[in-house]
Design a protein around this motif. Structure first.
Motif, PDB file in Angstrom:
ATOM      1  N   LEU A  82     115.832  81.336 -28.534  1.00  0.00           N
ATOM      2  CA  LEU A  82     117.265  81.517 -28.790  1.00  0.00           C
ATOM      3  C   LEU A  82     117.492  81.446 -30.296  1.00  0.00           C
ATOM      4  O   LEU A  82     116.984  80.552 -30.965  1.00  0.00           O
ATOM      5  N   THR A  83     118.270  82.374 -30.811  1.00  0.00           N
ATOM      6  CA  THR A  83     118.363  82.525 -32.265  1.00  0.00           C
ATOM      7  C   THR A  83     119.395  81.640 -32.949  1.00  0.00           C
ATOM      8  O   THR A  83     119.224  81.290 -34.111  1.00  0.00           O
ATOM      9  N   ASP A  84     120.459  81.275 -32.279  1.00  0.00           N
ATOM     10  CA  ASP A  84     121.465  80.445 -32.942  1.00  0.00           C
ATOM     11  C   ASP A  84     122.026  79.418 -31.957  1.00  0.00           C
ATOM     12  O   ASP A  84     121.728  79.446 -30.767  1.00  0.00           O
ATOM     13  N   TRP A  85     122.862  78.523 -32.498  1.00  0.00           N
ATOM     14  CA  TRP A  85     123.362  77.437 -31.653  1.00  0.00           C
ATOM     15  C   TRP A  85     124.358  77.910 -30.611  1.00  0.00           C
ATOM     16  O   TRP A  85     124.492  77.290 -29.565  1.00  0.00           O
ATOM     17  N   PHE A 136     123.830  76.634 -26.908  1.00  0.00           N
ATOM     18  CA  PHE A 136     124.873  75.967 -26.130  1.00  0.00           C
ATOM     19  C   PHE A 136     125.174  76.738 -24.844  1.00  0.00           C
ATOM     20  O   PHE A 136     125.372  76.144 -23.789  1.00  0.00           O
ATOM     21  N   GLN A 137     125.181  78.060 -24.914  1.00  0.00           N
ATOM     22  CA  GLN A 137     125.403  78.872 -23.720  1.00  0.00           C
ATOM     23  C   GLN A 137     124.284  78.633 -22.710  1.00  0.00           C
ATOM     24  O   GLN A 137     124.532  78.532 -21.508  1.00  0.00           O
ATOM     25  N   TYR A 138     123.058  78.537 -23.190  1.00  0.00           N
ATOM     26  CA  TYR A 138     121.924  78.278 -22.309  1.00  0.00           C
ATOM     27  C   TYR A 138     122.056  76.898 -21.654  1.00  0.00           C
ATOM     28  O   TYR A 138     121.804  76.741 -20.456  1.00  0.00           O
ATOM     29  N   LEU A 139     122.470  75.904 -22.423  1.00  0.00           N
ATOM     30  CA  LEU A 139     122.698  74.569 -21.854  1.00  0.00           C
ATOM     31  C   LEU A 139     123.728  74.626 -20.732  1.00  0.00           C
ATOM     32  O   LEU A 139     123.554  74.016 -19.674  1.00  0.00           O
ATOM     33  N   ILE A 140     124.802  75.362 -20.960  1.00  0.00           N
ATOM     34  CA  ILE A 140     125.851  75.498 -19.947  1.00  0.00           C
ATOM     35  C   ILE A 140     125.282  76.157 -18.690  1.00  0.00           C
ATOM     36  O   ILE A 140     125.554  75.714 -17.569  1.00  0.00           O
ATOM     37  N   GLU A 141     124.472  77.191 -18.873  1.00  0.00           N
ATOM     38  CA  GLU A 141     123.851  77.856 -17.719  1.00  0.00           C
ATOM     39  C   GLU A 141     122.936  76.904 -16.954  1.00  0.00           C
ATOM     40  O   GLU A 141     122.912  76.923 -15.717  1.00  0.00           O
ATOM     41  N   LEU A 142     122.193  76.073 -17.664  1.00  0.00           N
ATOM     42  CA  LEU A 142     121.330  75.097 -16.993  1.00  0.00           C
ATOM     43  C   LEU A 142     122.158  74.126 -16.156  1.00  0.00           C
ATOM     44  O   LEU A 142     121.779  73.768 -15.047  1.00  0.00           O
ATOM     45  N   GLY A 143     123.276  73.708 -16.710  1.00  0.00           N
ATOM     46  CA  GLY A 143     124.166  72.805 -15.976  1.00  0.00           C
ATOM     47  C   GLY A 143     124.734  73.460 -14.728  1.00  0.00           C
ATOM     48  O   GLY A 143     124.834  72.830 -13.675  1.00  0.00           O
ATOM     49  N   GLN A 194     113.475  60.873  -8.183  1.00  0.00           N
ATOM     50  CA  GLN A 194     114.203  62.137  -8.274  1.00  0.00           C
ATOM     51  C   GLN A 194     115.623  61.789  -8.694  1.00  0.00           C
ATOM     52  O   GLN A 194     116.120  60.709  -8.383  1.00  0.00           O
ATOM     53  N   PHE A 195     116.252  62.725  -9.388  1.00  0.00           N
ATOM     54  CA  PHE A 195     117.586  62.454  -9.893  1.00  0.00           C
ATOM     55  C   PHE A 195     118.524  63.595  -9.538  1.00  0.00           C
ATOM     56  O   PHE A 195     118.154  64.762  -9.606  1.00  0.00           O
ATOM     57  N   LEU A 196     119.731  63.225  -9.168  1.00  0.00           N
ATOM     58  CA  LEU A 196     120.830  64.168  -9.010  1.00  0.00           C
ATOM     59  C   LEU A 196     121.862  63.797 -10.059  1.00  0.00           C
ATOM     60  O   LEU A 196     122.023  62.619 -10.386  1.00  0.00           O
ATOM     61  N   ALA A 197     122.563  64.787 -10.578  1.00  0.00           N
ATOM     62  CA  ALA A 197     123.549  64.489 -11.618  1.00  0.00           C
ATOM     63  C   ALA A 197     124.672  65.513 -11.605  1.00  0.00           C
ATOM     64  O   ALA A 197     124.525  66.612 -11.072  1.00  0.00           O
ATOM     65  N   ASP A 198     125.772  65.107 -12.223  1.00  0.00           N
ATOM     66  CA  ASP A 198     126.915  65.987 -12.401  1.00  0.00           C
ATOM     67  C   ASP A 198     127.701  65.472 -13.603  1.00  0.00           C
ATOM     68  O   ASP A 198     127.534  64.324 -14.018  1.00  0.00           O
ATOM     69  N   SER A 199     128.524  66.326 -14.150  1.00  0.00           N
ATOM     70  CA  SER A 199     129.399  65.937 -15.246  1.00  0.00           C
ATOM     71  C   SER A 199     130.687  66.739 -15.155  1.00  0.00           C
ATOM     72  O   SER A 199     130.713  67.808 -14.547  1.00  0.00           O
ATOM     73  N   ASP A 200     131.723  66.216 -15.793  1.00  0.00           N
ATOM     74  CA  ASP A 200     132.997  66.920 -15.785  1.00  0.00           C
ATOM     75  C   ASP A 200     133.128  67.886 -16.961  1.00  0.00           C
ATOM     76  O   ASP A 200     134.153  68.523 -17.124  1.00  0.00           O
ATOM     77  N   THR A 201     132.083  67.995 -17.799  1.00  0.00           N
ATOM     78  CA  THR A 201     132.104  68.996 -18.867  1.00  0.00           C
ATOM     79  C   THR A 201     130.827  69.829 -18.803  1.00  0.00           C
ATOM     80  O   THR A 201     129.745  69.321 -18.501  1.00  0.00           O
ATOM     81  N   ALA A 202     130.951  71.093 -19.104  1.00  0.00           N
ATOM     82  CA  ALA A 202     129.844  72.039 -18.943  1.00  0.00           C
ATOM     83  C   ALA A 202     128.660  71.723 -19.852  1.00  0.00           C
ATOM     84  O   ALA A 202     127.507  71.752 -19.410  1.00  0.00           O
ATOM     85  N   LEU A 203     128.914  71.405 -21.118  1.00  0.00           N
ATOM     86  CA  LEU A 203     127.818  71.147 -22.045  1.00  0.00           C
ATOM     87  C   LEU A 203     127.059  69.878 -21.660  1.00  0.00           C
ATOM     88  O   LEU A 203     125.825  69.854 -21.647  1.00  0.00           O
ATOM     89  N   THR A 204     127.783  68.843 -21.313  1.00  0.00           N
ATOM     90  CA  THR A 204     127.148  67.589 -20.918  1.00  0.00           C
ATOM     91  C   THR A 204     126.344  67.775 -19.632  1.00  0.00           C
ATOM     92  O   THR A 204     125.259  67.216 -19.478  1.00  0.00           O
ATOM     93  N   LYS A 205     126.847  68.584 -18.740  1.00  0.00           N
ATOM     94  CA  LYS A 205     126.112  68.876 -17.511  1.00  0.00           C
ATOM     95  C   LYS A 205     124.791  69.574 -17.842  1.00  0.00           C
ATOM     96  O   LYS A 205     123.769  69.319 -17.218  1.00  0.00           O
TER      97      LYS A 205
END
Length: 139
Positions: free
Chosen positions: A19-22, A26-33, A69-80
């Motif tokens: 990935l070339t820039d932040w 950040f978009q990739y992080l959101i997709e992972l979440g 094993q872990f399950l997780a969730d967050s109320d914000t996309a980036l943190t997720k």
């Protein structure tokens, strides 16, 4: 048998190096979440909230055949997305492996530099809780 934690970290570093820039990172992080499995509503309780996070992050550990094993969730996309990466690295490993793992990939992909101080603190809180669950695996 799951891949070693170090190998998973290397995969994450490679994915981020493409990935070339932040903005892309950040978009990739959101997709992972967004790809995280759904989190059980009955586990969205105070007991599983990660302390020290600006966002609400729930982290639920469970043991299966000696591995955590872990399950997780967050109320914000980036943190997720951040917790999604940590779960990817740590899930399905023995508690001792998790407790002893170095997390060099966090610095290698630049999260420490590019996250705000509050998000960095939250990321550290997530790591600490994951490692605490590993040190006290009676979940």
């Amino acid at each position: 048998m799951p891949k070693p934690i170090e190998e998973i970290q290397k995969e994450v570093v490679e994915e981020f190096s493409d990935l070339t820039d932040w903005e892309e990172k950040f978009q990739y992080l959101i997709e992972l979440g967004e790809a995280l499995p759904s989190y059980p509503e009955d586990k969205k309780v105070e007991e599983y909230l990660v302390p020290g996070c600006q966002s609400r992050v729930w982290l639920y550990p469970k043991e299966d055949s000696g591995n955590l094993q872990f399950l997780a969730d967050s109320d914000t996309a980036l943190t997720k997305g951040l917790i999604a990466i940590l779960i990817r690295v740590f899930s399905d490993h023995k508690p001792q492996e998790i407790a002893e793992a170095s997390l060099s990939f966090i610095d290698e992909i630049g999260l420490s530099k590019f996250l705000s101080i509050s998000r960095r603190n939250g990321l550290n809180s997530m790591v600490n809780l994951l490692k605490n669950y590993a040190k006290n695996p009676n979940v």
